[in-house]
Motif scaffolding. Structure first.
Motif, PDB file in Angstrom:
ATOM      1  N   PHE A 144       1.972   7.239   0.169  1.00 37.41           N
ATOM      2  CA  PHE A 144       2.632   7.410   1.466  1.00 37.41           C
ATOM      3  C   PHE A 144       3.256   8.799   1.596  1.00 37.41           C
ATOM      4  CE2 PHE A 144       6.130   6.994   4.506  1.00 37.41           C
ATOM      5  CZ  PHE A 144       5.434   6.481   5.596  1.00 37.41           C
ATOM      6  N   ALA A 145       3.753   9.346   0.509  1.00 40.07           N
ATOM      7  CA  ALA A 145       4.376  10.674   0.544  1.00 40.07           C
ATOM      8  C   ALA A 145       3.381  11.746   0.985  1.00 40.07           C
ATOM      9  CB  ALA A 145       4.955  11.026  -0.828  1.00 40.07           C
ATOM     10  N   ARG A 146       2.085  11.521   0.765  1.00 36.88           N
ATOM     11  CA  ARG A 146       1.057  12.482   1.165  1.00 36.88           C
ATOM     12  C   ARG A 146       0.427  12.146   2.522  1.00 36.88           C
ATOM     13  NH1 ARG A 146      -0.177  10.994  -3.934  1.00 36.88           N
ATOM     14  NH2 ARG A 146      -2.104  10.006  -3.280  1.00 36.88           N
ATOM     15  N   ASP A 147       0.868  11.069   3.160  1.00 36.52           N
ATOM     16  CA  ASP A 147       0.294  10.611   4.434  1.00 36.52           C
ATOM     17  C   ASP A 147       1.013  11.285   5.599  1.00 36.52           C
ATOM     18  OD1 ASP A 147      -0.619   9.267   6.680  1.00 36.52           O
ATOM     19  OD2 ASP A 147      -0.433   7.281   5.783  1.00 36.52           O
ATOM     20  N   THR A 148       0.620  12.506   5.903  1.00 35.82           N
ATOM     21  CA  THR A 148       1.308  13.261   6.958  1.00 35.82           C
ATOM     22  C   THR A 148       1.091  12.643   8.333  1.00 35.82           C
ATOM     23  OG1 THR A 148      -0.541  14.810   7.113  1.00 35.82           O
ATOM     24  CG2 THR A 148       1.296  15.447   5.695  1.00 35.82           C
ATOM     25  N   ALA A 149      -0.064  12.037   8.584  1.00 34.85           N
ATOM     26  CA  ALA A 149      -0.319  11.421   9.897  1.00 34.85           C
ATOM     27  C   ALA A 149       0.735  10.351  10.192  1.00 34.85           C
ATOM     28  CB  ALA A 149      -1.717  10.818   9.939  1.00 34.85           C
ATOM     29  N   SER A 150       0.980   9.486   9.245  1.00 34.59           N
ATOM     30  CA  SER A 150       1.952   8.400   9.441  1.00 34.59           C
ATOM     31  C   SER A 150       3.379   8.921   9.467  1.00 34.59           C
ATOM     32  CB  SER A 150       1.801   7.357   8.329  1.00 34.59           C
ATOM     33  OG  SER A 150       0.509   6.781   8.389  1.00 34.59           O
ATOM     34  N   ARG A 151       3.707   9.792   8.536  1.00 34.97           N
ATOM     35  CA  ARG A 151       5.078  10.310   8.477  1.00 34.97           C
ATOM     36  C   ARG A 151       5.419  11.136   9.716  1.00 34.97           C
ATOM     37  NH1 ARG A 151       6.135  13.727   4.982  1.00 34.97           N
ATOM     38  NH2 ARG A 151       4.052  14.175   4.243  1.00 34.97           N
ATOM     39  N   ASP A 152       4.453  11.906  10.247  1.00 37.06           N
ATOM     40  CA  ASP A 152       4.708  12.703  11.444  1.00 37.06           C
ATOM     41  C   ASP A 152       4.960  11.850  12.683  1.00 37.06           C
ATOM     42  OD1 ASP A 152       4.562  15.028   9.989  1.00 37.06           O
ATOM     43  OD2 ASP A 152       2.625  15.673  10.807  1.00 37.06           O
ATOM     44  N   LEU A 153       4.547  10.579  12.637  1.00 39.00           N
ATOM     45  CA  LEU A 153       4.834   9.650  13.738  1.00 39.00           C
ATOM     46  C   LEU A 153       6.152   8.920  13.523  1.00 39.00           C
ATOM     47  CD1 LEU A 153       1.283   8.208  14.382  1.00 39.00           C
ATOM     48  CD2 LEU A 153       2.632   9.665  15.912  1.00 39.00           C
ATOM     49  N   GLY A 154       6.869   9.285  12.471  1.00 40.16           N
ATOM     50  CA  GLY A 154       8.169   8.675  12.207  1.00 40.16           C
ATOM     51  C   GLY A 154       8.111   7.379  11.420  1.00 40.16           C
ATOM     52  N   MET A 155       6.974   7.061  10.851  1.00 42.18           N
ATOM     53  CA  MET A 155       6.874   5.832  10.054  1.00 42.18           C
ATOM     54  C   MET A 155       7.659   5.984   8.763  1.00 42.18           C
ATOM     55  SD  MET A 155       2.963   4.606  10.403  1.00 42.18           S
ATOM     56  CE  MET A 155       2.107   4.779  11.960  1.00 42.18           C
ATOM     57  N   GLU A 156       8.228   4.858   8.336  1.00 44.81           N
ATOM     58  CA  GLU A 156       8.959   4.812   7.072  1.00 44.81           C
ATOM     59  C   GLU A 156       8.487   3.628   6.252  1.00 44.81           C
ATOM     60  OE1 GLU A 156      13.216   4.931   7.453  1.00 44.81           O
ATOM     61  OE2 GLU A 156      13.090   6.240   9.199  1.00 44.81           O
ATOM     62  N   LEU A 157       8.217   3.869   4.982  1.00 48.05           N
ATOM     63  CA  LEU A 157       7.896   2.802   4.038  1.00 48.05           C
ATOM     64  C   LEU A 157       9.227   2.241   3.564  1.00 48.05           C
ATOM     65  CD1 LEU A 157       5.862   1.247   2.261  1.00 48.05           C
ATOM     66  CD2 LEU A 157       6.034   3.143   0.620  1.00 48.05           C
ATOM     67  N   THR A 158       9.557   1.038   4.006  1.00 46.56           N
ATOM     68  CA  THR A 158      10.883   0.483   3.720  1.00 46.56           C
ATOM     69  C   THR A 158      10.897  -0.479   2.536  1.00 46.56           C
ATOM     70  OG1 THR A 158      10.564  -1.244   5.375  1.00 46.56           O
ATOM     71  CG2 THR A 158      11.697   0.774   6.083  1.00 46.56           C
ATOM     72  N   GLU A 159       9.754  -1.093   2.240  1.00 49.68           N
ATOM     73  CA  GLU A 159       9.654  -2.001   1.086  1.00 49.68           C
ATOM     74  C   GLU A 159       8.235  -1.922   0.544  1.00 49.68           C
ATOM     75  OE1 GLU A 159      10.925  -6.071   1.755  1.00 49.68           O
ATOM     76  OE2 GLU A 159      12.307  -5.414   3.317  1.00 49.68           O
ATOM     77  N   HIS A 160       8.121  -2.081  -0.770  1.00 47.40           N
ATOM     78  CA  HIS A 160       6.781  -2.140  -1.357  1.00 47.40           C
ATOM     79  C   HIS A 160       6.859  -2.829  -2.702  1.00 47.40           C
ATOM     80  CE1 HIS A 160       7.673   1.220  -4.135  1.00 47.40           C
ATOM     81  NE2 HIS A 160       8.377   1.687  -3.120  1.00 47.40           N
ATOM     82  N   GLY A 161       5.775  -3.468  -3.054  1.00 45.57           N
ATOM     83  CA  GLY A 161       5.662  -4.161  -4.325  1.00 45.57           C
ATOM     84  C   GLY A 161       4.190  -4.432  -4.572  1.00 45.57           C
ATOM     85  N   PRO A 162       3.854  -5.119  -5.649  1.00 48.33           N
ATOM     86  CA  PRO A 162       2.449  -5.409  -5.936  1.00 48.33           C
ATOM     87  C   PRO A 162       1.793  -6.170  -4.776  1.00 48.33           C
ATOM     88  CG  PRO A 162       3.827  -5.927  -7.829  1.00 48.33           C
ATOM     89  CD  PRO A 162       4.754  -5.633  -6.675  1.00 48.33           C
ATOM     90  N   GLY A 163       0.833  -5.536  -4.115  1.00 47.73           N
ATOM     91  CA  GLY A 163       0.094  -6.185  -3.038  1.00 47.73           C
ATOM     92  C   GLY A 163       0.851  -6.351  -1.737  1.00 47.73           C
ATOM     93  N   THR A 164       2.018  -5.717  -1.608  1.00 48.44           N
ATOM     94  CA  THR A 164       2.801  -5.854  -0.382  1.00 48.44           C
ATOM     95  C   THR A 164       3.360  -4.505   0.049  1.00 48.44           C
ATOM     96  OG1 THR A 164       4.913  -6.267  -1.481  1.00 48.44           O
ATOM     97  CG2 THR A 164       3.536  -8.194  -1.020  1.00 48.44           C
ATOM     98  N   ALA A 165       3.673  -4.405   1.333  1.00 49.67           N
ATOM     99  CA  ALA A 165       4.335  -3.211   1.855  1.00 49.67           C
ATOM    100  C   ALA A 165       4.893  -3.525   3.232  1.00 49.67           C
ATOM    101  CB  ALA A 165       3.370  -2.043   1.947  1.00 49.67           C
ATOM    102  N   THR A 166       6.012  -2.894   3.552  1.00 49.17           N
ATOM    103  CA  THR A 166       6.602  -2.983   4.882  1.00 49.17           C
ATOM    104  C   THR A 166       6.832  -1.567   5.386  1.00 49.17           C
ATOM    105  OG1 THR A 166       7.685  -5.074   4.336  1.00 49.17           O
ATOM    106  CG2 THR A 166       8.538  -3.870   6.242  1.00 49.17           C
TER     107      THR A 166
END
Length: 130
Positions: free
Chosen positions: A2-24
């Motif tokens: 996610f740190a390298r995903d400029t498309a998503s980050r430039d739209l203001g997206m935030e990875l708020t939770e993550h774990g094995p096989g999951t992400a929010t």
């Protein structure tokens, strides 16, 4: 990843939770994301769900990409809405996987997404036998 995903980050997206096989992943709908009806363009909803899917299917190691995905738009999202995309692995088999992503706003369903993943084989070292 996610740190390298400029498309998503430039739209203001935030990875708020993550774990094995999951992400929010969260995203606030801005005026630049609205369609001609004054609601969030479906492409942005798909992008948010796809980002959560990517984070979930890459959570455990090898590079994994989308093989296919589809989305059902359930309700409109409007400017200022904070969308929450929650991705969950349903199953993995061989190099393939199936993930579901629910996009919601204030507990109200906005979209349901299903992604199918494929783990990429690691390229061999230069001069190797592949």
């Amino acid at each position: 990843m996610f740190a390298r995903d400029t498309a998503s980050r430039d739209l203001g997206m935030e990875l708020t939770e993550h774990g094995p096989g999951t992400a929010t992943v969260t995203m606030t709908v801005t005026g630049r994301m609205l369609n001609g009806h004054g609601t969030a363009h479906g492409g942005f909803l798909f992008l948010l769900a796809d980002t959560a899917f990517a984070c979930a299917c890459n959570s455990e190691g090898p590079v994994t990409v989308a093989a296919a995905a589809d989305i059902d738009f359930v309700a409109p999202a409007r400017e200022g809405d904070v969308l929450i995309a929650s991705a969950t692995e349903r199953t993995r088999f061989g190099r393939s996987g199936i993930y579901d992503v629910s996009v919601a706003c204030d507990g109200r369903a906005v979209a349901e997404f299903r992604g199918r993943s494929r783990t990429v084989r690691t390229p061999s070292a230069p001069g190797g036998n592949g």
